[in-house]
Design a protein around this motif. Structure first.
Motif, PDB file in Angstrom:
ATOM      1  N   ALA A 262      60.140 -15.347 -48.116  1.00  0.00           N
ATOM      2  CA  ALA A 262      60.197 -14.533 -49.337  1.00  0.00           C
ATOM      3  C   ALA A 262      59.038 -14.887 -50.269  1.00  0.00           C
ATOM      4  CB  ALA A 262      61.540 -14.757 -50.034  1.00  0.00           C
ATOM      5  N   PHE A 263      58.773 -16.179 -50.421  1.00  0.00           N
ATOM      6  CA  PHE A 263      57.711 -16.653 -51.304  1.00  0.00           C
ATOM      7  C   PHE A 263      56.356 -16.096 -50.835  1.00  0.00           C
ATOM      8  CE2 PHE A 263      55.261 -20.728 -52.649  1.00  0.00           C
ATOM      9  CZ  PHE A 263      54.960 -20.193 -53.880  1.00  0.00           C
ATOM     10  N   GLY A 264      56.076 -16.252 -49.543  1.00  0.00           N
ATOM     11  CA  GLY A 264      54.801 -15.779 -49.006  1.00  0.00           C
ATOM     12  C   GLY A 264      54.652 -14.266 -49.152  1.00  0.00           C
ATOM     13  N   PHE A 265      55.746 -13.544 -48.908  1.00  0.00           N
ATOM     14  CA  PHE A 265      55.705 -12.088 -49.017  1.00  0.00           C
ATOM     15  C   PHE A 265      55.378 -11.668 -50.448  1.00  0.00           C
ATOM     16  CE2 PHE A 265      57.457  -7.829 -49.371  1.00  0.00           C
ATOM     17  CZ  PHE A 265      57.083  -7.249 -48.165  1.00  0.00           C
ATOM     18  N   VAL A 266      56.054 -12.280 -51.416  1.00  0.00           N
ATOM     19  CA  VAL A 266      55.822 -11.921 -52.817  1.00  0.00           C
ATOM     20  C   VAL A 266      54.397 -12.268 -53.240  1.00  0.00           C
ATOM     21  CG1 VAL A 266      56.559 -12.323 -55.188  1.00  0.00           C
ATOM     22  CG2 VAL A 266      58.241 -12.263 -53.369  1.00  0.00           C
ATOM     23  N   LEU A 267      53.921 -13.455 -52.831  1.00  0.00           N
ATOM     24  CA  LEU A 267      52.557 -13.845 -53.197  1.00  0.00           C
ATOM     25  C   LEU A 267      51.556 -12.826 -52.655  1.00  0.00           C
ATOM     26  CD1 LEU A 267      52.449 -17.729 -52.660  1.00  0.00           C
ATOM     27  CD2 LEU A 267      52.441 -16.489 -54.824  1.00  0.00           C
ATOM     28  N   GLU A 268      51.752 -12.422 -51.395  1.00  0.00           N
ATOM     29  CA  GLU A 268      50.806 -11.483 -50.795  1.00  0.00           C
ATOM     30  C   GLU A 268      50.844 -10.150 -51.534  1.00  0.00           C
ATOM     31  OE1 GLU A 268      48.368  -9.050 -48.662  1.00  0.00           O
ATOM     32  OE2 GLU A 268      50.454  -8.538 -49.072  1.00  0.00           O
ATOM     33  N   ARG A 269      52.059  -9.638 -51.764  1.00  0.00           N
ATOM     34  CA  ARG A 269      52.165  -8.331 -52.402  1.00  0.00           C
ATOM     35  C   ARG A 269      51.691  -8.352 -53.850  1.00  0.00           C
ATOM     36  NH1 ARG A 269      54.818  -4.141 -50.005  1.00  0.00           N
ATOM     37  NH2 ARG A 269      54.507  -4.279 -47.776  1.00  0.00           N
ATOM     38  N   SER A 270      51.682  -9.555 -54.453  1.00  0.00           N
ATOM     39  CA  SER A 270      51.163  -9.659 -55.812  1.00  0.00           C
ATOM     40  C   SER A 270      49.649  -9.780 -55.820  1.00  0.00           C
ATOM     41  CB  SER A 270      51.777 -10.882 -56.512  1.00  0.00           C
ATOM     42  OG  SER A 270      53.169 -10.758 -56.535  1.00  0.00           O
ATOM     43  N   GLY A 271      49.033  -9.786 -54.656  1.00  0.00           N
ATOM     44  CA  GLY A 271      47.575  -9.823 -54.591  1.00  0.00           C
ATOM     45  C   GLY A 271      47.001 -11.216 -54.450  1.00  0.00           C
ATOM     46  N   PHE A 272      47.878 -12.219 -54.224  1.00  0.00           N
ATOM     47  CA  PHE A 272      47.395 -13.591 -54.223  1.00  0.00           C
ATOM     48  C   PHE A 272      46.820 -14.034 -52.886  1.00  0.00           C
ATOM     49  CE2 PHE A 272      49.759 -15.538 -58.089  1.00  0.00           C
ATOM     50  CZ  PHE A 272      49.207 -14.565 -58.883  1.00  0.00           C
ATOM     51  N   GLY A 273      46.691 -13.120 -51.937  1.00  0.00           N
ATOM     52  CA  GLY A 273      46.063 -13.473 -50.675  1.00  0.00           C
ATOM     53  C   GLY A 273      44.565 -13.232 -50.703  1.00  0.00           C
ATOM     54  N   ARG A 274      44.041 -12.806 -51.849  1.00  0.00           N
ATOM     55  CA  ARG A 274      42.620 -12.467 -51.929  1.00  0.00           C
ATOM     56  C   ARG A 274      41.936 -13.242 -53.041  1.00  0.00           C
ATOM     57  NH1 ARG A 274      42.055  -6.182 -50.229  1.00  0.00           N
ATOM     58  NH2 ARG A 274      42.691  -6.581 -48.082  1.00  0.00           N
ATOM     59  N   ALA A 275      40.907 -13.966 -52.660  1.00  0.00           N
ATOM     60  CA  ALA A 275      40.221 -14.851 -53.600  1.00  0.00           C
ATOM     61  C   ALA A 275      39.669 -14.127 -54.834  1.00  0.00           C
ATOM     62  CB  ALA A 275      39.117 -15.615 -52.875  1.00  0.00           C
ATOM     63  N   PRO A 276      39.029 -12.956 -54.697  1.00  0.00           N
ATOM     64  CA  PRO A 276      38.460 -12.339 -55.901  1.00  0.00           C
ATOM     65  C   PRO A 276      39.511 -12.015 -56.957  1.00  0.00           C
ATOM     66  CG  PRO A 276      37.588 -11.309 -53.917  1.00  0.00           C
ATOM     67  CD  PRO A 276      38.696 -12.204 -53.478  1.00  0.00           C
ATOM     68  N   VAL A 277      40.712 -11.637 -56.500  1.00  0.00           N
ATOM     69  CA  VAL A 277      41.800 -11.332 -57.425  1.00  0.00           C
ATOM     70  C   VAL A 277      42.177 -12.582 -58.219  1.00  0.00           C
ATOM     71  CG1 VAL A 277      44.188 -10.560 -57.593  1.00  0.00           C
ATOM     72  CG2 VAL A 277      42.655  -9.519 -55.912  1.00  0.00           C
ATOM     73  N   LEU A 278      42.247 -13.714 -57.521  1.00  0.00           N
ATOM     74  CA  LEU A 278      42.623 -14.965 -58.175  1.00  0.00           C
ATOM     75  C   LEU A 278      41.501 -15.455 -59.093  1.00  0.00           C
ATOM     76  CD1 LEU A 278      44.123 -16.535 -54.953  1.00  0.00           C
ATOM     77  CD2 LEU A 278      45.440 -16.022 -56.992  1.00  0.00           C
ATOM     78  N   ALA A 279      40.255 -15.372 -58.597  1.00  0.00           N
ATOM     79  CA  ALA A 279      39.127 -15.886 -59.383  1.00  0.00           C
ATOM     80  C   ALA A 279      38.918 -15.069 -60.650  1.00  0.00           C
ATOM     81  CB  ALA A 279      37.861 -15.891 -58.532  1.00  0.00           C
ATOM     82  N   ALA A 280      39.309 -13.778 -60.613  1.00  0.00           N
ATOM     83  CA  ALA A 280      39.094 -12.907 -61.772  1.00  0.00           C
ATOM     84  C   ALA A 280      39.772 -13.445 -63.017  1.00  0.00           C
ATOM     85  CB  ALA A 280      39.615 -11.498 -61.459  1.00  0.00           C
ATOM     86  N   GLN A 281      40.850 -14.237 -62.823  1.00  0.00           N
ATOM     87  CA  GLN A 281      41.539 -14.846 -63.954  1.00  0.00           C
ATOM     88  C   GLN A 281      40.549 -15.625 -64.829  1.00  0.00           C
ATOM     89  OE1 GLN A 281      44.817 -14.908 -65.010  1.00  0.00           O
ATOM     90  NE2 GLN A 281      44.141 -16.199 -66.712  1.00  0.00           N
ATOM     91  N   PHE A 282      39.637 -16.335 -64.174  1.00  0.00           N
ATOM     92  CA  PHE A 282      38.756 -17.252 -64.910  1.00  0.00           C
ATOM     93  C   PHE A 282      37.519 -16.556 -65.474  1.00  0.00           C
ATOM     94  CE2 PHE A 282      41.232 -19.847 -61.964  1.00  0.00           C
ATOM     95  CZ  PHE A 282      41.842 -20.680 -62.881  1.00  0.00           C
ATOM     96  N   TYR A 283      37.375 -15.272 -65.196  1.00  0.00           N
ATOM     97  CA  TYR A 283      36.283 -14.511 -65.812  1.00  0.00           C
ATOM     98  C   TYR A 283      36.827 -13.452 -66.762  1.00  0.00           C
ATOM     99  CZ  TYR A 283      33.585 -17.016 -62.404  1.00  0.00           C
ATOM    100  OH  TYR A 283      33.025 -18.032 -61.696  1.00  0.00           O
ATOM    101  N   GLY A 284      38.163 -13.476 -66.962  1.00  0.00           N
ATOM    102  CA  GLY A 284      38.759 -12.589 -67.942  1.00  0.00           C
ATOM    103  C   GLY A 284      38.822 -11.142 -67.529  1.00  0.00           C
ATOM    104  N   SER A 285      38.420 -10.811 -66.287  1.00  0.00           N
ATOM    105  CA  SER A 285      38.418  -9.398 -65.922  1.00  0.00           C
ATOM    106  C   SER A 285      39.789  -8.928 -65.449  1.00  0.00           C
ATOM    107  CB  SER A 285      37.369  -9.142 -64.836  1.00  0.00           C
ATOM    108  OG  SER A 285      37.507 -10.078 -63.802  1.00  0.00           O
ATOM    109  N   ASP A 286      40.614  -9.838 -64.972  1.00  0.00           N
ATOM    110  CA  ASP A 286      41.968  -9.477 -64.542  1.00  0.00           C
ATOM    111  C   ASP A 286      42.836 -10.723 -64.674  1.00  0.00           C
ATOM    112  OD1 ASP A 286      44.292  -8.631 -63.380  1.00  0.00           O
ATOM    113  OD2 ASP A 286      43.360  -7.796 -61.574  1.00  0.00           O
TER     114      ASP A 286
END
Lengths: 408, 172, 297
Positions: free
Chosen positions: A32-56
């Protein structure tokens, strides 16, 4: 937090299932944890890194909504007396190790584009960089062990044991949960403002906000944290009170009793079905005990009993009747039985020479034969007449059909 | 090939994530994690290569040695599940394909992979130091209101923001 | 070792049998896995050809029987490592004992090689359909035999089930299809094999259910076997690796692939192979751990 009574949750601590099921549930929760993380976009580095550039600020939104949901849920259940937060596994505070570790992990996060958990999800969705990050994390743990002398001073710097913010600040859990909720709402607002401001300055698209969905989720969480606050006001039912509301703990164990003759027959025919333990003082036990019995060791008797195979019936006996339930057997998980009448009864029933029946009817003769056979087996005495006695060794028919207790 | 499904709304994703975490607390009594399993995997691999050294080691000996099963741990099973769940999520959303993630101006693959490994290495050390990662400390400990976990979480964001300007080339 | 006399101690009098059997290590599970895989690779190409009336287009599917022979040889190598008296293997082939599954097995193994070779070679002087049906029969016998081999060891509650034969055959079919799916295939064969794999997984799940129900509703010893599989030491591996990772998740992948026409990915076949190997390990190891000596009296 109710300290006195057993709460329903967590189920594992309430002995609802065993260790193996605990591990299997780990797999299912992980799915369940892995499924939710993936569907939330956390399987892709640019999505995660965007946090630190304020774009998403998706990382902030997902993580804090998750924290608030679990926190508020726990607070309400704790307030209702269903959950005991203190019985959860709470990470200890080792302040300086965690400050340094956090800083280092944050740097690693933006370098690799993942955190350890999301790198697994990334690898699972086919990303080679995610897989390489997983390998890096594994290697990093080994580096830590190899370079242990370097890290050792920092490893325990600021160790404070389990410190929870409600205790540290002296603020009730429910109030703090509401505070975290309010802080999260503020952080989300700020995050979305940053997304818009930077997006327009950079001329980039702003992540879709879907305010209706957001407002519904936040309204639900706000309502739940208000319920947590309300439970604080209910006298005697808030945190710290109302042990009576908690469901009762484990039901008292059923302790069967077993007749001396039935025990003797079981010892002959099914010695593997029971563990016989003599609970009399060691000296008495050493002097004379039922053949096949073990003396209860004086040091750590409960540990000795807990280590016995749970598939066998644990049969306890003292000199005379043992007052049930024997508390020494409380850590033993299998069936427990007590020998009725204790060692004295066994001695007079089995070890004493059986009397010839006065009135030689069929039932009396059969009972005599059984007793005689058992007596012969346990004392080594020749089986008394009538000579057509049952053989004492295996294959003897069940004596008198009154076996009870000994099994199951 | 079918169209990729969009990601969930972050608030919905966070809410479901919170329910999973809450469920984990209620059923098994502990939260989620990841780095602990990586550690056990590494120690287990090392144990296969050099059993005596590992069993006698000050740190590794706690996890592996005669009579100890290094993989006998809740987190190992949980991370197995994370892998399966992540794969299911990606495949059912039409997102599963072999590739390398990167910014709009992708680095050469070997550079991106070198960054990925280096970052992983840092996080592996950091997670051992902090007794957990973003899942085990920030998410789980955060929801449990553990003081150290909140300090850890703030420092993760601080470290990320501090280092981000130096890594613009990779992500922007 | 005295070359003339080999003394063996049978059954429970053998000191290695009680209280816990620990004579079988990794060799037997690996042999059973490879044997099942070989059974699948014997049956699947022949069945596809019988259904279509012509040989499959993919090179690797045509090579299936030869792959089966190669994997079986590998498995026999593992089995050979396990044998105590390696010099006496030939004695299996001096006799045929109709009541001994080991004797059956030894002869089935010999039968598989020529049949596999003929199924691949396709000589004009042999009726093709007869060869193919023989290949299906030999593969079926091989797959069932790997399960019966365990079932014949009556000293273990955990192996005392007739379901093990069909279960291992179903698992052999699913792992055989999975192995082929990992190789470059023609689209039509891939399409067919994904469906066959899914059906075999459903059958495997159903047979596992039958096995568990049989244990749960049986006598005390069967109960003990049930307990060993579902709650004791091997339960975590059984449920996590076999049921979740080896059957449920790949089945979900295959269902998604079929229903939503998603592109094929290698995840499901890899998981099926891992699950099949885990199934053999769990059943052998939990079976060894289950002993009549401790059943509740």
């Amino acid at each position: 937090m109710s300290e006195t009574a057993m709460t329903l949750f967590p189920l594992y601590a309430a002995d609802a299932f065993g260790y193996e099921a605990f591990l299997v549930l780990g797999t299912l929760i992980g799915v369940a944890f892995g499924f939710v993380l993936e569907r939330s976009g956390f399987g892709r580095a640019p999505v995660l890194a965007a946090q630190f550039y304020g774009s998403d600020t998706r990382v902030l939104k997902v993580m804090f909504t998750g924290i608030v949901t679990a926190l508020v849920g726990m607070t309400v259940l704790d307030g209702a007396g269903l959950l005991d937060i203190s019985r959860l596994v709470i990470p200890e505070t080792i302040l300086w190790a965690q400050v340094a570790g956090g800083l280092l992990l944050g740097v690693g996060f933006i370098v690799s584009g993942y955190c350890p958990g999301t790198s697994v999800v990334s690898a699972a969705s086919g990303n080679v960089d995610g897989l390489v990050t997983v390998v890096g994390v594994v290697a990093g743990s080994l580096v830590f062990g190899v370079a242990w002398p370097v890290f050792q001073p920092l490893h325990d710097a600021g160790a404070m044991g389990v410190v929870r913010l409600p205790d540290l600040l002296g603020v009730p859990q429910a109030l703090l949960a509401f505070g975290v909720f309010a802080m999260a709402v503020g952080a989300f607002g700020f995050g979305e403002w940053v997304e818009r401001a930077l997006g327009s300055r950079r001329g980039e698209p702003v992540p879709a906000s879907q305010p209706r969905v957001r407002n519904r989720v936040l309204a639900g969480l706000g309502g739940a944290s208000a319920i947590g606050l309300a439970l604080l006001l209910v006298p005697g039912d808030g945190p710290g009170g109302a042990p009576g509301d908690a469901p009762p703990g484990a039901a008292p164990r059923h302790v069967a009793s077993i007749e001396p003759l039935a025990l003797a027959a079981d010892l002959v025919e099914r010695p593997w079905s029971l563990s016989l333990v003599d609970v009399r003082p060691a000296a008495e036990c050493e002097a004379a005990r039922i053949p096949g019995a073990a003396c209860l060791p004086a040091d750590d008797p409960a540990g000795f009993l807990a280590a016995l195979p749970p598939a066998r019936t644990l049969v306890l006996y003292a000199a005379a009747d043992l007052p049930p339930p024997p508390d020494v057997g409380s850590r033993f998980t299998g069936p427990v039985a007590v020998l009725r009448g204790g060692f004295d009864a066994f001695r007079s029933a089995v070890l004493a020479k059986p009397e010839l029946p006065a009135a030689p009817d069929a039932a009396a003769v059969a009972a005599f034969r059984t007793r005689s056979a058992l007596h012969g087996h346990f004392t080594g005495a020749k089986t008394q007449a009538p000579p057509a006695a049952v053989p004492a060794r295996s294959g003897a028919p069940a004596p008198g059909g009154k076996k009870k207790g000994g099994g199951c | 090939m079918t169209q990729e499904k969009p990601f969930w709304n972050p608030y919905v994703g966070g809410f479901v994530l919170g329910l999973v975490l809450l469920g984990s607390f209620l059923v098994v009594g502990n939260g989620l994690g990841a780095s602990g399993a990586a550690n056990r995997l590494g120690v287990g691999a090392a144990y296969l290569v050099a059993p005596e050294t590992v069993a006698a080691h000050e740190v590794f000996g706690e996890y592996a040695g005669p009579g100890k099963n290094v993989l006998d741990d809740w987190l190992v099973f949980e991370v197995l599940g994370v892998f399966l769940g992540g794969a299911l999520g990606a495949y059912s959303a039409g997102r599963m394909r072999r590739g390398i993630q990167g910014g709009p101006r992708p680095l050469a693959p070997w550079k991106r992979l070198a960054f990925a490994f280096a970052g992983g290495l840092l996080m592996g050390v950091a997670a051992r130091l902090a007794r957990g990662c973003t899942s085990g400390q920030a998410l789980t400990g955060g929801a449990l209101l553990s003081a150290g976990s909140w300090a850890f979480m703030m420092m993760v964001f601080a470290g990320g923001y501090l280092a981000a300007p130096f890594l613009r080339r990779q992500w922007r | 070792m005295d070359p003339t006399i080999v003394e063996t101690v049978h059954g429970r009098a053998n000191p290695l049998v009680d209280p816990t059997l620990s004579v079988w290590g990794w060799e037997i599970p690996v042999y059973l896995f490879l044997g099942g895989l070989a059974a699948g690779l014997m049956i699947l190409p022949a069945a596809l050809e019988l259904a279509r009336g012509r040989r499959p287009d993919s090179v690797w599917v045509r090579l299936g029987p030869l792959l089966a022979a190669a994997l079986l040889s590998l498995g026999m190598g593992a089995l050979f490592l396990d044998l105590e008296h390696k010099l006496y293997v030939w004695r299996f082939y001096l006799a045929f004992k109709p009541a001994s599954p080991m004797s059956w097995g030894a002869w089935i193994l010999v039968l598989v090689y020529p049949v596999a070779f003929l199924a691949w070679w396709d000589p004009a002087w042999l009726p093709r359909r007869a060869v193919l049906w023989t290949a299906v029969a030999a593969g079926g016998a091989l797959g069932i035999y790997t399960g019966i081999l365990l079932g014949a060891m009556a000293a273990r509650p955990g192996w005392n089930s007739a379901v093990l034969g069909p279960l291992f055959l179903a698992s052999g079919l699913s792992t055989g299809a999975a192995l082929l799916l990992l190789l470059p295939l023609d689209a039509r064969d891939r399409h067919a094999l994904v469906r066959i794999d899914a059906v075999a997984l459903v059958a495997e799940a159903a047979l596992l259910g039958v096995l568990l129900i049989g244990f749960a509703s049986g006598d005390r010893t069967a109960h003990l076997a049930f307990e060993h599989l579902t709650t004791r030491n091997w339960a975590s591996a059984f449920w996590s690796l076999v049921v979740v990772a080896g059957i449920s998740v790949p089945l979900a992948f295959e269902a998604l692939e079929i229903r939503r026409k998603l592109a094929f990915v290698a995840v499901a076949p890899v998981l099926v192979l891992v699950g099949g190997l885990s199934l053999r390990f769990v059943l052998v190891l939990s079976g060894q751990a289950s002993s009549f000596d401790e059943f509740p009296g």
